[in-house]
Design a protein around this motif. Structure first.
Motif, PDB file in Angstrom:
ATOM      1  N   ASN A  97     102.059  80.924 -66.490  1.00  0.00           N
ATOM      2  CA  ASN A  97     101.789  81.012 -64.859  1.00  0.00           C
ATOM      3  C   ASN A  97     102.862  82.216 -64.285  1.00  0.00           C
ATOM      4  OD1 ASN A  97     101.418  80.606 -62.321  1.00  0.00           O
ATOM      5  ND2 ASN A  97     102.427  78.718 -62.137  1.00  0.00           N
ATOM      6  N   SER A  98     101.915  83.269 -63.968  1.00  0.00           N
ATOM      7  CA  SER A  98     102.609  84.567 -63.544  1.00  0.00           C
ATOM      8  C   SER A  98     102.025  84.922 -62.118  1.00  0.00           C
ATOM      9  CB  SER A  98     102.192  85.681 -64.816  1.00  0.00           C
ATOM     10  OG  SER A  98     102.912  86.942 -64.156  1.00  0.00           O
ATOM     11  N   SER A  99     102.954  85.460 -61.392  1.00  0.00           N
ATOM     12  CA  SER A  99     102.775  86.129 -60.023  1.00  0.00           C
ATOM     13  C   SER A  99     102.502  87.525 -60.376  1.00  0.00           C
ATOM     14  CB  SER A  99     103.772  85.798 -59.018  1.00  0.00           C
ATOM     15  OG  SER A  99     105.008  86.507 -59.617  1.00  0.00           O
ATOM     16  N   LEU A 100     102.629  88.022 -61.266  1.00  0.00           N
ATOM     17  CA  LEU A 100     102.560  89.559 -61.628  1.00  0.00           C
ATOM     18  C   LEU A 100     101.391  89.806 -62.312  1.00  0.00           C
ATOM     19  CD1 LEU A 100     106.226  90.300 -62.689  1.00  0.00           C
ATOM     20  CD2 LEU A 100     105.258  90.387 -60.559  1.00  0.00           C
ATOM     21  N   GLU A 101     100.702  88.996 -63.138  1.00  0.00           N
ATOM     22  CA  GLU A 101      99.797  89.492 -63.882  1.00  0.00           C
ATOM     23  C   GLU A 101      98.776  88.139 -64.195  1.00  0.00           C
ATOM     24  OE1 GLU A 101     100.803  92.888 -66.657  1.00  0.00           O
ATOM     25  OE2 GLU A 101     101.830  91.176 -67.555  1.00  0.00           O
ATOM     26  N   PRO A 102      97.480  88.390 -64.499  1.00  0.00           N
ATOM     27  CA  PRO A 102      96.424  87.535 -64.492  1.00  0.00           C
ATOM     28  C   PRO A 102      96.780  86.646 -65.609  1.00  0.00           C
ATOM     29  CG  PRO A 102      95.460  89.330 -65.099  1.00  0.00           C
ATOM     30  CD  PRO A 102      96.816  89.621 -64.759  1.00  0.00           C
ATOM     31  N   TRP A 103      95.879  85.366 -65.631  1.00  0.00           N
ATOM     32  CA  TRP A 103      95.579  84.448 -66.633  1.00  0.00           C
ATOM     33  C   TRP A 103      94.930  84.950 -67.815  1.00  0.00           C
ATOM     34  CZ3 TRP A 103      98.460  80.014 -67.799  1.00  0.00           C
ATOM     35  CH2 TRP A 103      99.126  79.292 -66.644  1.00  0.00           C
ATOM     36  N   SER A 104      95.066  84.910 -68.995  1.00  0.00           N
ATOM     37  CA  SER A 104      94.553  85.536 -70.084  1.00  0.00           C
ATOM     38  C   SER A 104      93.099  84.876 -70.268  1.00  0.00           C
ATOM     39  CB  SER A 104      95.276  85.278 -71.237  1.00  0.00           C
ATOM     40  OG  SER A 104      94.498  85.841 -72.243  1.00  0.00           O
ATOM     41  N   GLN A 105      91.927  85.910 -70.358  1.00  0.00           N
ATOM     42  CA  GLN A 105      90.944  85.358 -70.828  1.00  0.00           C
ATOM     43  C   GLN A 105      90.498  84.389 -71.989  1.00  0.00           C
ATOM     44  OE1 GLN A 105      89.466  89.464 -71.559  1.00  0.00           O
ATOM     45  NE2 GLN A 105      88.075  88.304 -73.272  1.00  0.00           N
ATOM     46  N   TYR A 106      91.592  84.639 -73.038  1.00  0.00           N
ATOM     47  CA  TYR A 106      91.608  83.917 -74.360  1.00  0.00           C
ATOM     48  C   TYR A 106      92.122  82.540 -74.014  1.00  0.00           C
ATOM     49  CZ  TYR A 106      91.585  88.640 -75.778  1.00  0.00           C
ATOM     50  OH  TYR A 106      91.417  90.010 -76.153  1.00  0.00           O
ATOM     51  N   LEU A 107      92.575  82.209 -72.875  1.00  0.00           N
ATOM     52  CA  LEU A 107      92.970  80.925 -72.505  1.00  0.00           C
ATOM     53  C   LEU A 107      91.931  80.075 -71.960  1.00  0.00           C
ATOM     54  CD1 LEU A 107      95.623  78.941 -72.773  1.00  0.00           C
ATOM     55  CD2 LEU A 107      96.127  79.636 -70.236  1.00  0.00           C
ATOM     56  N   THR A 108      90.987  80.773 -71.172  1.00  0.00           N
ATOM     57  CA  THR A 108      90.321  80.049 -70.146  1.00  0.00           C
ATOM     58  C   THR A 108      88.803  80.400 -70.271  1.00  0.00           C
ATOM     59  OG1 THR A 108      90.741  81.382 -68.195  1.00  0.00           O
ATOM     60  CG2 THR A 108      91.926  78.997 -68.729  1.00  0.00           C
ATOM     61  N   GLY A 109      88.736  81.783 -70.948  1.00  0.00           N
ATOM     62  CA  GLY A 109      87.389  82.377 -71.022  1.00  0.00           C
ATOM     63  C   GLY A 109      87.034  83.418 -70.117  1.00  0.00           C
ATOM     64  N   THR A 110      87.966  83.249 -68.878  1.00  0.00           N
ATOM     65  CA  THR A 110      87.854  84.322 -67.660  1.00  0.00           C
ATOM     66  C   THR A 110      89.195  84.442 -67.206  1.00  0.00           C
ATOM     67  OG1 THR A 110      85.680  83.211 -66.972  1.00  0.00           O
ATOM     68  CG2 THR A 110      87.013  84.502 -65.269  1.00  0.00           C
ATOM     69  N   GLN A 111      89.383  85.931 -67.281  1.00  0.00           N
ATOM     70  CA  GLN A 111      90.792  86.422 -66.817  1.00  0.00           C
ATOM     71  C   GLN A 111      90.944  86.059 -65.486  1.00  0.00           C
ATOM     72  OE1 GLN A 111      92.209  90.592 -66.507  1.00  0.00           O
ATOM     73  NE2 GLN A 111      92.542  90.151 -68.651  1.00  0.00           N
ATOM     74  N   GLY A 112      92.222  85.576 -65.160  1.00  0.00           N
ATOM     75  CA  GLY A 112      92.761  85.335 -63.870  1.00  0.00           C
ATOM     76  C   GLY A 112      92.144  83.635 -63.513  1.00  0.00           C
ATOM     77  N   ARG A 113      91.804  82.895 -64.452  1.00  0.00           N
ATOM     78  CA  ARG A 113      91.306  81.536 -64.227  1.00  0.00           C
ATOM     79  C   ARG A 113      92.366  80.736 -64.811  1.00  0.00           C
ATOM     80  NH1 ARG A 113      86.049  79.465 -66.461  1.00  0.00           N
ATOM     81  NH2 ARG A 113      85.096  80.583 -64.738  1.00  0.00           N
ATOM     82  N   ALA A 114      93.126  79.827 -64.146  1.00  0.00           N
ATOM     83  CA  ALA A 114      94.001  79.129 -64.622  1.00  0.00           C
ATOM     84  C   ALA A 114      93.610  77.668 -65.481  1.00  0.00           C
ATOM     85  CB  ALA A 114      95.086  78.433 -63.615  1.00  0.00           C
ATOM     86  N   PRO A 115      94.343  77.343 -66.294  1.00  0.00           N
ATOM     87  CA  PRO A 115      93.952  75.945 -67.036  1.00  0.00           C
ATOM     88  C   PRO A 115      93.465  74.775 -66.042  1.00  0.00           C
ATOM     89  CG  PRO A 115      95.813  77.028 -68.036  1.00  0.00           C
ATOM     90  CD  PRO A 115      95.623  77.621 -67.106  1.00  0.00           C
TER      91      PRO A 115
END
Length: 501
Positions: A97-115
């Motif tokens: 969980n970062s306020s500086l950079e987006p959630w990884s696409q490798y985690l959710t399929g879409t960059q910036g989308r949280a689990p």
């Protein structure tokens, strides 16, 4: 001969007197001079880029992702490993969980989308790994902005290519940030610092991507940054200075926030061709502008993990020759953990015996601070590819080991285990009240040698000896694997020479 026999009898009598002073209700007070097992860092890289190791798919649910972490850590604990190098930033993204950079696409399929349901993978990894006495080193790639694509389509609005568009370049098949731009460097330091402040990581780790690996006929497009800098250095020296500056800043920043957090780098395994004589290949010094020899010599890192991804025997990239050369550069007596290419058992069809032999060679240099190995990568051990995990357990990691401690880092020494008592076959002690203890190490005397038989998480305060006789020792362990004075326990028949001698 009579004089010798008399002397031996006197020594045995003295030991008996000393032993009677030491034993109190089966608990024996600590003494100096004991020899304890050799420390060894046993770790794997957990690569998240392209879903190499974890998560195995970007379309798994939160529960499935967590289950994969637990399965992985259970297997690594079973193999008596003690570290994971967990990739939390692949290319300007975050697997936390970062306020500086987006959630990884490798985690959710879409960059910036949280689990969803929400959880924090880094926090979950830390909590689960620590329960199993496994260190977590957060692994960052500093300058790569996108892997395997030069398109900005699909990147989140808060990605660094949009924050610093003048310093984002397409190069080869990737997007890269300019290491010579101060705003880029400031951002990277802020990202690292944020993780150090907010997470209970044991180490911060950087891989071998500094300036990108060179593309044939294509120079890295940073000419305008170089000219704007006004530097009197040559372009190559200026680039090396930029990387050196980042390394120094990261080391000092980490130490200022949490002086017990380790800082390590895994550079390309060849610094320059000809070092040592006969070695050929790419020059990290000239092509990646990474003067990793200097970082090691100056003590800008707490450990170095040169990626020695070659076989033992070929002379042009000889694993033992390169390992010994790196060890000889270690004038500040930092740690060296060799980087091993376990993946080559599949990608290059190496025999698993090659990897086994490489670890055995690393151990031969333990007296000059070759103190462990990091394997690329986790999935080959979790999946027991070609029986690799079974062979490691049988031939290399048959018993647990503590990671080597770093005396130059600042952490409070742990107190000895309090209120140790025995109850039948079980040894018990009181919980830690200081907040210093991370775990407890349990030893058994075997053939006059202390053998580490178990490492227990701090919440576990008992050990079942399973009716084994002899002598046991319990020690408290802090987060840097510094141990307390031992408390010795006798079980069953007492042998005077073993306990005091």
């Amino acid at each position: 001969m009579c004089i010798c026999l008399t002397f031996q009898r006197n020594i045995c009598a003295l030991k008996l007197i000393l032993f009677s002073c030491l034993v109190t209700h089966d608990v024996i007070l600590a003494k100096d001079g004991d020899v304890w097992p050799t420390r060894e860092f046993r770790a794997v890289w957990v690569a998240t880029v392209a879903n190499i190791d974890w998560p195995t798919s970007s379309h798994l649910s939160s529960t499935q992702q967590q289950s994969e972490i637990v399965t992985m850590l259970n297997k690594l604990q079973e193999l008596n490993t003690n570290g994971v190098v967990f990739q939390v930033r692949t290319s300007g993204d975050a697997l936390y969980n970062s306020s500086l950079e987006p959630w990884s696409q490798y985690l959710t399929g879409t960059q910036g989308r949280a689990p969803n349901p929400y959880y924090d993978p880094l926090d979950f990894m830390i909590q689960e790994a620590h329960k199993r006495n496994i260190e977590v080193h957060a692994w960052f790639n500093p300058y790569r902005a996108r892997a395997s694509s030069t398109s900005k389509k699909g990147l989140a609005p808060n990605h660094m290519v949009f924050k610093f568009p003048n310093y984002a370049y397409a190069y080869g098949n990737n997007l890269w940030m300019d290491p010579g731009a101060k705003v880029v460097q400031d951002h990277i330091v802020a990202v690292y610092s944020d993780v150090v402040r907010r997470y209970d990581v044991d180490g911060i780790h950087m891989d071998d991507y500094f300036y990108p690996y060179p593309e044939s006929g294509e120079d890295f497009p940073d000419t305008h940054t170089y000219h704007d800098s006004g530097s009197s250095l040559s372009l190559a020296d200026w680039r090396r200075h930029n990387v050196d500056s980042l390394i120094q800043r990261l080391k000092s920043t980490i130490a200022s926030i949490k002086p017990y957090v380790k800082f390590g780098i895994s550079p390309f395994g060849i610094w320059k061709p000809g070092n040592p004589p006969g070695i050929a290949g790419l020059s990290a010094f000239d092509s990646l502008y990474a003067d990793s020899k200097r970082w090691f010599e100056e003590g800008w890192v707490d450990y170095l993990t040169p990626q020695l991804y070659w076989r033992i025997d070929p002379p042009q990239q000889s694993y033992p020759a390169l390992l010994l050369w790196w060890l000889q550069q270690n004038r500040m007596k930092r740690h060296l953990y060799a980087g091993n290419y376990a993946a080559a058992t599949v990608t290059k069809h190496w025999q698993t015996s090659e990897i086994i032999r490489q670890v055995q060679i690393s151990r031969k240099y333990k007296d000059i601070l070759s103190l462990g190995n990091i394997q690329f990568s986790a999935k080959y051990f979790v999946n027991n590819t070609l029986g690799l995990a079974d062979k490691f357990k049988a031939e290399l990691y048959s018993s647990p080991a503590l990671a080597p401690s770093m005396s130059w880092l600042n952490a409070s020494s742990p107190p000895a285990p309090p209120n140790v008592v025995t109850s039948g076959a079980v040894i018990k002690w009181s919980a830690d009240r200081t907040g210093i203890v991370r775990s407890w190490s349990v030893y058994h005397m075997k053939a006059d040698v202390w053998e580490l038989v178990k490492v227990l998480y701090k919440d576990q305060t008992s050990f079942d000896t399973q009716m084994r006789n002899g002598y046991f020792a319990i020690r408290a362990v802090n987060r840097l694997c510094m141990e307390s004075k031992p408390v010795f326990i006798s079980k069953g028949q007492i042998s005077v020479g073993t306990i005091v001698g």
